[in-house]
Design a protein around this motif. Structure first.
Motif, PDB file in Angstrom:
ATOM      1  N   ARG A   1       1.942  18.055-111.049  1.00  0.00           N
ATOM      2  CA  ARG A   1       3.122  18.398-110.224  1.00  0.00           C
ATOM      3  C   ARG A   1       3.616  17.193-109.410  1.00  0.00           C
ATOM      4  O   ARG A   1       4.800  17.077-109.135  1.00  0.00           O
ATOM      5  CB  ARG A   1       2.808  19.552-109.264  1.00  0.00           C
ATOM      6  CG  ARG A   1       2.339  20.828-109.947  1.00  0.00           C
ATOM      7  CD  ARG A   1       3.488  21.554-110.672  1.00  0.00           C
ATOM      8  NE  ARG A   1       3.002  22.705-111.397  1.00  0.00           N
ATOM      9  CZ  ARG A   1       2.643  22.699-112.675  1.00  0.00           C
ATOM     10  NH1 ARG A   1       2.716  21.593-113.377  1.00  0.00           N
ATOM     11  NH2 ARG A   1       2.230  23.800-113.265  1.00  0.00           N
ATOM     12  N   TYR A   2       2.667  16.333-108.994  1.00  0.00           N
ATOM     13  CA  TYR A   2       3.077  15.139-108.233  1.00  0.00           C
ATOM     14  C   TYR A   2       3.982  14.253-109.093  1.00  0.00           C
ATOM     15  O   TYR A   2       4.954  13.688-108.600  1.00  0.00           O
ATOM     16  CB  TYR A   2       1.856  14.330-107.789  1.00  0.00           C
ATOM     17  CG  TYR A   2       1.026  15.000-106.725  1.00  0.00           C
ATOM     18  CD1 TYR A   2       1.589  15.364-105.502  1.00  0.00           C
ATOM     19  CD2 TYR A   2      -0.317  15.255-106.931  1.00  0.00           C
ATOM     20  CE1 TYR A   2       0.821  15.972-104.522  1.00  0.00           C
ATOM     21  CE2 TYR A   2      -1.090  15.864-105.956  1.00  0.00           C
ATOM     22  CZ  TYR A   2      -0.523  16.226-104.759  1.00  0.00           C
ATOM     23  OH  TYR A   2      -1.288  16.828-103.788  1.00  0.00           O
TER      24      TYR A   2
ATOM     25  N   ALA B  77       7.282  16.033-109.629  1.00  0.00           N
ATOM     26  CA  ALA B  77       8.106  15.943-108.419  1.00  0.00           C
ATOM     27  C   ALA B  77       8.810  14.588-108.372  1.00  0.00           C
ATOM     28  O   ALA B  77       9.988  14.494-108.003  1.00  0.00           O
ATOM     29  CB  ALA B  77       7.236  16.136-107.177  1.00  0.00           C
TER      30      ALA B  77
ATOM     31  N   SER C 113      11.580  14.585-110.840  1.00  0.00           N
ATOM     32  CA  SER C 113      12.720  15.413-110.412  1.00  0.00           C
ATOM     33  C   SER C 113      13.611  14.682-109.418  1.00  0.00           C
ATOM     34  O   SER C 113      14.780  15.025-109.266  1.00  0.00           O
ATOM     35  CB  SER C 113      12.232  16.739-109.825  1.00  0.00           C
ATOM     36  OG  SER C 113      11.703  16.538-108.529  1.00  0.00           O
TER      37      SER C 113
ATOM     38  N   MET D 256      -2.206   6.791-105.128  1.00  0.00           N
ATOM     39  CA  MET D 256      -3.040   7.994-105.020  1.00  0.00           C
ATOM     40  C   MET D 256      -4.470   7.759-105.491  1.00  0.00           C
ATOM     41  O   MET D 256      -5.374   8.488-105.109  1.00  0.00           O
ATOM     42  CB  MET D 256      -2.409   9.156-105.801  1.00  0.00           C
ATOM     43  CG  MET D 256      -1.207   9.739-105.077  1.00  0.00           C
ATOM     44  SD  MET D 256      -0.510  11.144-105.910  1.00  0.00           S
ATOM     45  CE  MET D 256      -1.664  12.411-105.474  1.00  0.00           C
TER      46      MET D 256
ATOM     47  N   PHE E 145      13.857  20.179-107.298  1.00  0.00           N
ATOM     48  CA  PHE E 145      12.821  21.128-107.722  1.00  0.00           C
ATOM     49  C   PHE E 145      11.827  21.331-106.586  1.00  0.00           C
ATOM     50  O   PHE E 145      11.303  20.370-106.037  1.00  0.00           O
ATOM     51  CB  PHE E 145      12.100  20.580-108.963  1.00  0.00           C
ATOM     52  CG  PHE E 145      11.403  21.637-109.778  1.00  0.00           C
ATOM     53  CD1 PHE E 145      11.955  22.099-110.958  1.00  0.00           C
ATOM     54  CD2 PHE E 145      10.193  22.178-109.362  1.00  0.00           C
ATOM     55  CE1 PHE E 145      11.313  23.067-111.721  1.00  0.00           C
ATOM     56  CE2 PHE E 145       9.557  23.156-110.103  1.00  0.00           C
ATOM     57  CZ  PHE E 145      10.120  23.602-111.289  1.00  0.00           C
TER      58      PHE E 145
ATOM     59  N   PHE F 240       8.214  22.991-105.770  1.00  0.00           N
ATOM     60  CA  PHE F 240       7.045  23.461-106.509  1.00  0.00           C
ATOM     61  C   PHE F 240       6.259  24.501-105.708  1.00  0.00           C
ATOM     62  O   PHE F 240       6.307  24.526-104.480  1.00  0.00           O
ATOM     63  CB  PHE F 240       6.117  22.288-106.828  1.00  0.00           C
ATOM     64  CG  PHE F 240       6.708  21.317-107.807  1.00  0.00           C
ATOM     65  CD1 PHE F 240       6.452  21.426-109.157  1.00  0.00           C
ATOM     66  CD2 PHE F 240       7.543  20.303-107.365  1.00  0.00           C
ATOM     67  CE1 PHE F 240       7.007  20.540-110.058  1.00  0.00           C
ATOM     68  CE2 PHE F 240       8.103  19.408-108.263  1.00  0.00           C
ATOM     69  CZ  PHE F 240       7.832  19.531-109.606  1.00  0.00           C
TER      70      PHE F 240
ATOM     71  N   ASN G 202       3.066  24.561-105.242  1.00  0.00           N
ATOM     72  CA  ASN G 202       2.077  23.948-104.339  1.00  0.00           C
ATOM     73  C   ASN G 202       2.717  22.818-103.519  1.00  0.00           C
ATOM     74  O   ASN G 202       2.014  21.953-103.012  1.00  0.00           O
ATOM     75  CB  ASN G 202       0.876  23.429-105.126  1.00  0.00           C
ATOM     76  CG  ASN G 202       1.255  22.338-106.107  1.00  0.00           C
ATOM     77  OD1 ASN G 202       2.433  22.062-106.307  1.00  0.00           O
ATOM     78  ND2 ASN G 202       0.275  21.723-106.723  1.00  0.00           N
TER      79      ASN G 202
ATOM     80  N   ALA H 206       3.709  19.993-103.792  1.00  0.00           N
ATOM     81  CA  ALA H 206       3.616  18.678-104.456  1.00  0.00           C
ATOM     82  C   ALA H 206       4.197  17.561-103.598  1.00  0.00           C
ATOM     83  O   ALA H 206       4.888  16.677-104.113  1.00  0.00           O
ATOM     84  CB  ALA H 206       4.293  18.722-105.826  1.00  0.00           C
ATOM     85  N   LEU H 207       3.912  17.582-102.310  1.00  0.00           N
ATOM     86  CA  LEU H 207       4.301  16.445-101.458  1.00  0.00           C
ATOM     87  C   LEU H 207       3.305  15.330-101.710  1.00  0.00           C
ATOM     88  O   LEU H 207       2.097  15.583-101.754  1.00  0.00           O
ATOM     89  CB  LEU H 207       4.268  16.856 -99.982  1.00  0.00           C
ATOM     90  CG  LEU H 207       5.261  17.937 -99.573  1.00  0.00           C
ATOM     91  CD1 LEU H 207       5.018  18.344 -98.126  1.00  0.00           C
ATOM     92  CD2 LEU H 207       6.687  17.479 -99.750  1.00  0.00           C
ATOM     93  N   TRP H 208       3.778  14.115-101.862  1.00  0.00           N
ATOM     94  CA  TRP H 208       2.873  13.010-102.159  1.00  0.00           C
ATOM     95  C   TRP H 208       2.024  12.721-100.929  1.00  0.00           C
ATOM     96  O   TRP H 208       2.552  12.364 -99.861  1.00  0.00           O
ATOM     97  CB  TRP H 208       3.681  11.788-102.598  1.00  0.00           C
ATOM     98  CG  TRP H 208       4.525  12.111-103.787  1.00  0.00           C
ATOM     99  CD1 TRP H 208       4.082  12.536-105.003  1.00  0.00           C
ATOM    100  CD2 TRP H 208       5.958  12.115-103.863  1.00  0.00           C
ATOM    101  NE1 TRP H 208       5.147  12.786-105.836  1.00  0.00           N
ATOM    102  CE2 TRP H 208       6.301  12.529-105.164  1.00  0.00           C
ATOM    103  CE3 TRP H 208       6.981  11.797-102.966  1.00  0.00           C
ATOM    104  CZ2 TRP H 208       7.626  12.638-105.584  1.00  0.00           C
ATOM    105  CZ3 TRP H 208       8.287  11.904-103.386  1.00  0.00           C
ATOM    106  CH2 TRP H 208       8.598  12.319-104.671  1.00  0.00           C
ATOM    107  N   PRO H 209       0.711  12.853-101.065  1.00  0.00           N
ATOM    108  CA  PRO H 209      -0.154  12.821 -99.881  1.00  0.00           C
ATOM    109  C   PRO H 209      -0.255  11.457 -99.212  1.00  0.00           C
ATOM    110  O   PRO H 209      -0.614  11.373 -98.048  1.00  0.00           O
ATOM    111  CB  PRO H 209      -1.522  13.243-100.427  1.00  0.00           C
ATOM    112  CG  PRO H 209      -1.450  13.011-101.889  1.00  0.00           C
ATOM    113  CD  PRO H 209      -0.039  13.133-102.296  1.00  0.00           C
ATOM    114  N   HIS H 210       0.055  10.385 -99.956  1.00  0.00           N
ATOM    115  CA  HIS H 210      -0.054   9.041 -99.370  1.00  0.00           C
ATOM    116  C   HIS H 210       1.224   8.617 -98.678  1.00  0.00           C
ATOM    117  O   HIS H 210       1.299   7.511 -98.157  1.00  0.00           O
ATOM    118  CB  HIS H 210      -0.415   8.036-100.468  1.00  0.00           C
ATOM    119  CG  HIS H 210       0.593   7.990-101.582  1.00  0.00           C
ATOM    120  ND1 HIS H 210       0.717   8.997-102.500  1.00  0.00           N
ATOM    121  CD2 HIS H 210       1.525   7.079-101.901  1.00  0.00           C
ATOM    122  CE1 HIS H 210       1.676   8.694-103.352  1.00  0.00           C
ATOM    123  NE2 HIS H 210       2.189   7.541-103.013  1.00  0.00           N
TER     124      HIS H 210
ATOM    125  N   ARG I  25      13.071  17.678 -99.332  1.00  0.00           N
ATOM    126  CA  ARG I  25      12.995  16.611-100.335  1.00  0.00           C
ATOM    127  C   ARG I  25      13.882  16.930-101.539  1.00  0.00           C
ATOM    128  O   ARG I  25      14.494  16.037-102.126  1.00  0.00           O
ATOM    129  CB  ARG I  25      11.544  16.426-100.803  1.00  0.00           C
ATOM    130  CG  ARG I  25      11.372  15.298-101.792  1.00  0.00           C
ATOM    131  CD  ARG I  25       9.937  15.109-102.204  1.00  0.00           C
ATOM    132  NE  ARG I  25       9.420  16.255-102.939  1.00  0.00           N
ATOM    133  CZ  ARG I  25       8.181  16.354-103.387  1.00  0.00           C
ATOM    134  NH1 ARG I  25       7.328  15.376-103.151  1.00  0.00           N
ATOM    135  NH2 ARG I  25       7.766  17.410-104.046  1.00  0.00           N
TER     136      ARG I  25
END
Lengths: 289, 358
Positions: A185-186, A189, A192, A208, B79, B81, B83, B85-89, B146
């Motif tokens: 999904r990352y 995303a 997208s 990551m 889009f 999601f 979950n 899907a935010l980029w954690p870094h 976003r």
């Protein structure tokens, strides 16, 4: 009843405090006897020369005799680690993003090299990189070189090729394990919002899995710095790597003082990596930062 | 904002057909919800629109552009999601700015647009936080921001509220709907939660086994379900199998196989036709004494109930059929209690089934 319980507690309380120490004893004694004792012993001996003690004589002699080799070792280790990370990362990202059969095949094939000992790799590289070896013959057939003046590979070029042949799949293996758990999904995303593959690799995937890249880099660096077989078999001219010099000092001169001084140098080269690795990785894995 | 058009879109995974010749037109500025049980093909269809899945057959248009084989990064979609899907870094600001930077917008414009998007979802002031420092609801808002910061042609939302607690989910339903109206954006929303679908949608597309069971407004879907599946999936419903025994301009009589004769107001049914009668709890009158008007009145027995707070969810046995109603907790005394139910002829949903009983 209450007194019975406290009696049990009193009798077993001491044992429960001792038990963790008893369980730790084999591992701790193993580290003390087989790792820390030889380490401190070699450090002390590096400062010993006959009756003189402590002295820097071994270090001064090592530097005078092997300055070029020390710099060569640093150069090979840094260059080898950098190239292993870049190529290993590229291979892993290709396998992760493509997910094609070809990618899986290349990835599986490359893994085979991880299980080959360095002595085999050295032998293979000697035939492959020899003046009239497979690589020079191919290049000659392609009219890239003249076989009468082949490319000399038994120097830093061949050594780096040997290390890369072994370490690139290793880095790729470590990195890919982390890439596999990055949620799809990352990546979706990112796509997208307009990211192409190169953006996804550089801005999403690599940041990551940074811890895995660092692990791969540290382990590769330490392996290159400490490998004896490959430089011994592939480097026929000066300079060579410090590990060969250590063997040379011990085998031909029984000069443990200089050999230990060179050994301490290798420790010092690897120690910052190990410390960085432990501080960062242990912190991240246990506390999540 | 453009229309989204799907023509005969089909997607198979091995022998399983996830989406089966699905055709649909989503109008400009419309909010359409794909609703259905797990495995019905709703998410696959949404992912086909986004470009994450390429259909095996059919065509997808966004506006006049055939996007069937265009990769997602060139579709100009937003889009959200399940979950998040935010980029954690990346910080909140970096998460929003990433897509804008790829478009090489000037720094000042990026800053303004990120600020505006965060204000839209009431997240101003949290730009420097990392996703792990946000609550589930806040992460959901950032994910929404976003998607919106790029001002996409179409907004696609894949069960975006399913990871939130019930209270927050209810709040966010209204917020998403309000945002969609405010921005006048064409939106497609996927959920398996019927309440979400009813609140959010201009139209609901009910899917089952990769096919459209029914398309309609929330009212149409609820009040006039086209099949037993739709009736059972949206809202609470009890069913009786019957066939037509009398059909005239004034009334239509149905007889169940255990002999209950039920009057309905449906038209266009032929004698002997097999039907399913769908009964919503709110259209069933329950009394503890026999009503004087005996039209569509049947004796019932309380066989089970579940506590819902103010009301009880009750299972009544009417003839051989289980009928569910909601009764005030104070009125229900014990199991096996004898009651009377009246079925409102105007509110009985009649769903013709295949076959005719002669």
């Amino acid at each position: 009843m209450r007194s019975g319980r406290s009696e049990v507690k009193r009798r077993w309380g001491g044992a429960s405090k001792l038990l963790p120490l008893l369980l730790l004893f084999p591992a701790v004694s193993f580290v003390l006897v087989l790792y820390l004792y030889p380490l401190f012993s070699s450090v002390i001996r590096s400062f010993t020369l006959g009756a003189q003690s402590p002295t820097f004589a071994n270090y001064l002699k090592a530097w005078a005799l092997y300055k070029k080799d020390i710099l060569f070792t640093v150069e090979v280790a840094l260059l080898g680690t950098f190239l292993s990370i870049v190529l290993g990362l590229a291979l892993a990202c290709y396998a992760r993003i493509s997910r094609s059969r070809a990618a899986r095949f290349v990835n599986s094939l490359s893994r085979l090299t991880i299980f080959l000992p360095y002595v085999i790799v050295g032998q293979m590289m000697r035939s492959f990189l020899a003046p009239h070896g497979f690589l020079n013959v191919i290049l000659a057939n392609m009219k890239v070189i003249d076989l009468n003046s082949p490319i000399q590979f038994f120097n830093i070029r061949g050594l780096l090729l040997g290390f890369l042949w072994k370490e690139v799949p290793f880095v790729s293996f470590i990195v890919l394990s982390s890439l596999q758990v990055v949620d799809e999904r990352y990546l979706e995303a990112a796509r997208s919002v307009g990211a192409k593959t190169r953006h996804i690799v550089l801005s999403i995937l690599i940041p990551m899995i940074k811890p895995a890249i660092i692990v791969g880099g540290v382990l590769t660096f330490c392996t290159i710095v400490s490998t004896f077989t490959l430089p011994y078999m592939l480097v026929t001219e000066s300079p060579t790597m410090v590990t060969v010099d250590i063997a040379h000092r011990v085998t031909y001169f029984r000069d443990y003082g200089v050999a230990n001084a060179l050994g301490v140098f290798l420790y010092l080269l690897a120690a910052p990596m190990a410390i960085y690795y432990l501080r960062r990785m242990v912190g991240e894995e246990i506390y999540g930062y | 904002m453009p229309q989204v058009k799907l023509f005969d879109v089909t997607k198979r995974y091995g022998k399983v057909t996830a989406v089966d010749r699905l055709s649909l037109i989503i109008e400009d500025q419309e909010m359409v919800t794909f609703l259905g049980p797990s495995g019905c093909g709703k998410t696959t269809t949404l992912r086909c629109i986004a470009g994450f899945v390429v259909p095996d057959a059919g065509h997808i248009f966004i506006g006049d552009q055939d996007v069937t084989n265009i990769p997602p990064e060139r579709r100009d979609i937003g889009f959200v999601f399940q979950n998040f899907a935010l980029w954690p870094h990346m910080t909140v600001y970096q998460n929003l700015a990433f897509g804008l930077r790829l478009r090489k917008l000037p720094k000042r414009e990026i800053k303004e647009r990120v600020h505006d998007a965060l204000a839209l979802v009431r997240m101003t002031g949290l730009e420097d936080r990392f996703p792990r420092q946000l609550s589930g609801g806040q992460q959901q808002r950032v994910a929404l921001a976003r998607a919106l910061v790029l001002r996409p042609r179409v907004l696609l939302l894949d069960e975006p509220l399913s990871n939130l607690d019930a209270k927050l989910r209810e709040e966010m339903r209204f917020e998403i709907r309000e945002l969609q109206r405010q921005l006048q954006i064409t939106a497609v929303y996927v959920t398996h939660d019927q309440a979400e679908a009813l609140v959010l949608s201009d139209r609901i597309v009910v899917l089952n086994h990769g096919r459209i069971e029914q398309i309609g407004t929330p009212q149409e879907i609820y009040q006039r379900p086209a099949s037993q599946f739709v009736a059972s999936f949206i809202g609470l419903c009890s069913f009786m199998e019957a066939h037509v025994v009398e059909s005239s301009a004034e009334r239509v009589l149905m007889r169940t196989e255990d002999g209950l004769v039920i009057e309905t107001m449906s038209k266009g049914l032929s004698l002997g036709q097999a039907v399913t009668l769908a009964l919503r709890p709110e259209f069933i009158d329950v009394s503890w004494t026999k009503p004087e008007n005996s039209q569509n009145v049947f004796q019932a027995q309380l066989v089970r109930f579940a506590y819902l707070g103010e009301n009880l969810d009750c299972w009544l046995k009417v003839g051989k059929w289980d009928v569910r109603v909601h009764l005030p907790a104070s009125r229900v005394q014990k199991l096996d209690q004898q009651l009377w139910v009246r079925l409102n002829p105007e509110k009985i949903i009649v769903i013709p089934t295949e076959g005719v009983l002669l």
